[in-house]
Design an enzyme around this catalytic site. Structure first.
Site, PDB file in Angstrom:
ATOM      1  N   CYS A 112     -65.975 -60.359 -61.531  1.00  0.00           N
ATOM      2  CA  CYS A 112     -65.485 -60.762 -62.653  1.00  0.00           C
ATOM      3  C   CYS A 112     -66.244 -58.636 -63.119  1.00  0.00           C
ATOM      4  O   CYS A 112     -66.074 -59.059 -64.330  1.00  0.00           O
ATOM      5  CB  CYS A 112     -67.807 -60.339 -62.988  1.00  0.00           C
ATOM      6  SG  CYS A 112     -67.752 -61.681 -61.929  1.00  0.00           S
ATOM      7  N   HIS A 252     -71.367 -56.504 -68.355  1.00  0.00           N
ATOM      8  CA  HIS A 252     -70.974 -58.004 -67.349  1.00  0.00           C
ATOM      9  C   HIS A 252     -72.223 -58.738 -68.177  1.00  0.00           C
ATOM     10  O   HIS A 252     -72.974 -58.698 -67.708  1.00  0.00           O
ATOM     11  CB  HIS A 252     -70.472 -57.822 -66.282  1.00  0.00           C
ATOM     12  CG  HIS A 252     -70.325 -59.266 -65.666  1.00  0.00           C
ATOM     13  ND1 HIS A 252     -69.632 -60.218 -66.202  1.00  0.00           N
ATOM     14  CD2 HIS A 252     -71.276 -60.511 -64.573  1.00  0.00           C
ATOM     15  CE1 HIS A 252     -69.783 -61.440 -64.815  1.00  0.00           C
ATOM     16  NE2 HIS A 252     -70.618 -61.315 -64.277  1.00  0.00           N
ATOM     17  N   ASN A 282     -72.119 -67.651 -67.293  1.00  0.00           N
ATOM     18  CA  ASN A 282     -71.201 -66.749 -66.481  1.00  0.00           C
ATOM     19  C   ASN A 282     -69.409 -67.074 -67.274  1.00  0.00           C
ATOM     20  O   ASN A 282     -69.171 -67.155 -65.848  1.00  0.00           O
ATOM     21  CB  ASN A 282     -71.978 -65.770 -64.792  1.00  0.00           C
ATOM     22  CG  ASN A 282     -70.381 -65.101 -64.135  1.00  0.00           C
ATOM     23  OD1 ASN A 282     -69.747 -64.778 -64.310  1.00  0.00           O
ATOM     24  ND2 ASN A 282     -71.237 -64.875 -63.796  1.00  0.00           N
TER      25      ASN A 282
HETATM   26  N1  ACO Z   1     -82.764 -75.725 -59.820  1.00  0.00           N
HETATM   27  C1  ACO Z   1     -83.803 -75.362 -58.819  1.00  0.00           C
HETATM   28  N2  ACO Z   1     -83.659 -75.136 -58.042  1.00  0.00           N
HETATM   29  C2  ACO Z   1     -83.170 -73.735 -57.522  1.00  0.00           C
HETATM   30  C3  ACO Z   1     -81.682 -73.731 -57.999  1.00  0.00           C
HETATM   31  C4  ACO Z   1     -81.551 -74.564 -59.469  1.00  0.00           C
HETATM   32  N3  ACO Z   1     -80.206 -74.643 -59.641  1.00  0.00           N
HETATM   33  N4  ACO Z   1     -80.714 -73.584 -57.357  1.00  0.00           N
HETATM   34  C5  ACO Z   1     -81.704 -72.886 -56.209  1.00  0.00           C
HETATM   35  N5  ACO Z   1     -82.531 -73.403 -56.675  1.00  0.00           N
HETATM   36  C6  ACO Z   1     -83.740 -73.045 -55.489  1.00  0.00           C
HETATM   37  C7  ACO Z   1     -83.616 -72.608 -54.217  1.00  0.00           C
HETATM   38  O1  ACO Z   1     -82.678 -73.948 -52.762  1.00  0.00           O
HETATM   39  C8  ACO Z   1     -84.510 -71.627 -53.767  1.00  0.00           C
HETATM   40  O2  ACO Z   1     -85.520 -72.935 -53.102  1.00  0.00           O
HETATM   41  P1  ACO Z   1     -86.800 -72.784 -51.699  1.00  0.00           P
HETATM   42  O3  ACO Z   1     -88.075 -71.469 -52.079  1.00  0.00           O
HETATM   43  O4  ACO Z   1     -87.076 -74.074 -51.448  1.00  0.00           O
HETATM   44  O5  ACO Z   1     -85.540 -72.366 -50.042  1.00  0.00           O
HETATM   45  C9  ACO Z   1     -85.110 -71.400 -54.373  1.00  0.00           C
HETATM   46  O6  ACO Z   1     -84.881 -71.868 -55.856  1.00  0.00           O
HETATM   47  C10 ACO Z   1     -85.219 -69.977 -55.037  1.00  0.00           C
HETATM   48  O7  ACO Z   1     -83.838 -69.619 -54.516  1.00  0.00           O
HETATM   49  P2  ACO Z   1     -83.594 -67.866 -54.709  1.00  0.00           P
HETATM   50  O8  ACO Z   1     -82.256 -67.839 -54.227  1.00  0.00           O
HETATM   51  O9  ACO Z   1     -84.658 -67.013 -53.937  1.00  0.00           O
HETATM   52  O10 ACO Z   1     -84.016 -67.831 -56.367  1.00  0.00           O
HETATM   53  P3  ACO Z   1     -83.935 -66.503 -57.167  1.00  0.00           P
HETATM   54  O11 ACO Z   1     -85.171 -66.525 -57.618  1.00  0.00           O
HETATM   55  O12 ACO Z   1     -83.027 -65.443 -56.239  1.00  0.00           O
HETATM   56  O13 ACO Z   1     -82.785 -67.051 -57.669  1.00  0.00           O
HETATM   57  C11 ACO Z   1     -80.542 -66.032 -58.571  1.00  0.00           C
HETATM   58  C12 ACO Z   1     -81.391 -66.954 -57.323  1.00  0.00           C
HETATM   59  C13 ACO Z   1     -80.450 -66.331 -60.125  1.00  0.00           C
HETATM   60  C14 ACO Z   1     -79.027 -66.410 -58.398  1.00  0.00           C
HETATM   61  C15 ACO Z   1     -80.481 -64.513 -58.500  1.00  0.00           C
HETATM   62  O14 ACO Z   1     -80.454 -64.217 -57.192  1.00  0.00           O
HETATM   63  C16 ACO Z   1     -79.298 -63.797 -59.071  1.00  0.00           C
HETATM   64  O15 ACO Z   1     -79.428 -63.761 -60.346  1.00  0.00           O
HETATM   65  N6  ACO Z   1     -79.004 -63.136 -58.470  1.00  0.00           N
HETATM   66  C17 ACO Z   1     -77.759 -62.039 -59.133  1.00  0.00           C
HETATM   67  C18 ACO Z   1     -76.233 -63.210 -58.965  1.00  0.00           C
HETATM   68  C19 ACO Z   1     -75.481 -63.550 -60.093  1.00  0.00           C
HETATM   69  O16 ACO Z   1     -75.922 -63.183 -61.118  1.00  0.00           O
HETATM   70  N7  ACO Z   1     -74.499 -64.157 -59.423  1.00  0.00           N
HETATM   71  C20 ACO Z   1     -73.485 -64.186 -60.731  1.00  0.00           C
HETATM   72  C21 ACO Z   1     -72.365 -64.372 -60.046  1.00  0.00           C
HETATM   73  S1  ACO Z   1     -71.616 -62.736 -59.484  1.00  0.00           S
HETATM   74  C22 ACO Z   1     -71.576 -62.167 -60.781  1.00  0.00           C
HETATM   75  O17 ACO Z   1     -70.906 -62.192 -61.688  1.00  0.00           O
HETATM   76  C23 ACO Z   1     -69.678 -61.295 -59.929  1.00  0.00           C
END
Ligand code: ACO
Length: 325
Positions: A112, A252, A282
């Site tokens: 990105c 971003h 995104n």
């Molecule tokens: N719907 C429902 N539940 C979900 C989903 C979904 N789409 N995806 C994951 N879960 C579950 C997981 O399996 C996990 O379940 P478990 O506890 O039973 O194992 C639970 O939700 C929590 O998962 P986490 O990964 O801990 O969720 P978190 O609160 O950290 O949110 C997220 C995940 C949104 C990806 C967060 O970590 C984040 O914002 N990270 C930044 C990464 C990002 O934005 N990346 C974008 C691409 S990178 C870029 O642009 C360069």
């Protein structure tokens, strides 16, 4: 000094809502909205590809600049989702637009942050030799990621953004760019299969490995906030400006929580931070140029405004750029 001669953007028509995703994978609108701020995103039609999205954004930017394909002296395309594996999307775009046989190249793999890196390269090229450079950021992620991995599939959308840069005049001056990389963090966001380390095999294809984006979500979150904030402060310091001088920050658009955390860290008012992640998700290297085009087109930017762009991406890369309108 390098100037922006024209802005462009394009998103496909098809809207994919959180409810649509909840019918395909085990997720809910509540989960996606509370974790990311995303409500819907655009997905390319079956007969659209990266080249089509690039072409549409490029045509808008060239029209805004009052230029024809003949006027373009160089083309750079930042993308992680190219039209084909070889050659680069930029070559195909040159032919599609009917440009002269000017140099073209892709900046791929920078995730990105790729488009800000690309305008940095373009401004160096323009400083060396006055030219008009078309710089596109495009992503058609919906076709290359798994539609079964709920942890990643709900985050992304398809879009393209573009600018034409030139040696002067235009609508804004590209005042400065700072970028950096920490390759030791390559593993926090990576798609491994398809390169020489893990070439495609029948088994890996059957397992869907080529569409498996490995993301350490919380580490990406932490690094994104840290790097986008610090590179923006570094840029302001180099320009002898402070936060209050920024009329609009275009970060971003990965995640609303990341955007909010960067805003809080910088101490900038919410109304001066551009957000469209709720409507488009995104869109990788397209979020910044597409957001810039939307802000410009929608009248959010006035003459005299200092607009700061900032991004992070797989690599791990980060970058900020300042535009003086
Ligand atoms: N719907 C429902 N539940 C979900 C989903 C979904 N789409 N995806 C994951 N879960 C579950 C997981 O399996 C996990 O379940 P478990 O506890 O039973 O194992 C639970 O939700 C929590 O998962 P986490 O990964 O801990 O969720 P978190 O609160 O950290 O949110 C997220 C995940 C949104 C990806 C967060 O970590 C984040 O914002 N990270 C930044 C990464 C990002 O934005 N990346 C974008 C691409 S990178 C870029 O642009 C360069």
């Amino acid at each position: 000094m390098t100037a922006v001669l024209g802005f462009g953007g394009y998103v496909p028509e098809r809207v994919m809502t959180n409810e649509d995703w909840s019918r395909l994978v085990d997720t809910t609108d509540e989960w996606i909205t509370s974790r990311t701020g995303i409500k819907e995103r655009r997905f390319a039609a079956e007969d659209e590809s990266t080249l089509d999205l690039s072409e549409q954004a490029a045509l808008v930017a060239m029209k805004d600049a009052g230029l024809n394909p003949d006027d373009i002296d160089e083309i750079v395309v930042a993308t992680d989702t190219p039209e084909v594996y070889t050659p680069d999307t930029a070559s195909l775009l040159q032919d599609r637009l009917g440009c002269r046989n000017v140099p073209t190249y892709d900046l791929g793999g920078s995730g990105c942050a790729g488009w800000i890196q690309a305008i940095d390269v373009a401004r160096a090229r323009i400083a060396f030799e006055p030219k008009k450079v078309l710089v596109v950021g495009v992503e058609l992620i919906s076709r290359l990621i798994s539609w079964e991995d709920r942890a990643t599939c709900v985050l992304f959308g398809d879009a393209a953004g573009a600018v034409v840069l030139g040696p002067g005049g235009g609508k804004a001056t590209l005042v400065d760019v700072i970028s950096g990389t920490d390759g030791s963090k390559a593993d926090i966001l990576t798609l491994q299969t398809g390169g020489t380390r893990h070439p495609f095999t029948v088994d890996s294809a059957a397992a869907g490995d080529h569409q498996r984006l490995d993301m350490k979500g919380s580490e990406v979150f932490r690094e994104a906030v840290r790097r986008m904030s610090s590179v923006t402060l570094d840029l302001l310091e180099r320009l002898d400006k402070d936060i209050d001088d920024i009329a609009l920050l275009i970060p971003h658009q990965a995640n609303k929580r990341i955007i909010d955390a960067v805003g809080q860290k910088l101490g900038i008012a919410d109304e001066r931070v551009f957000v469209n992640v709720d409507r488009y998700g995104n869109t990788g290297s397209a979020t910044v140029p597409f957001g810039l085009w939307e802000a410009y087109e929608g009248g959010r930017i006035q003459p005299g405004d200092l607009v700061v762009l900032t991004a992070f991406g797989a690599g791990f890369h980060w970058a900020s750029a300042a535009l003086q309108f």
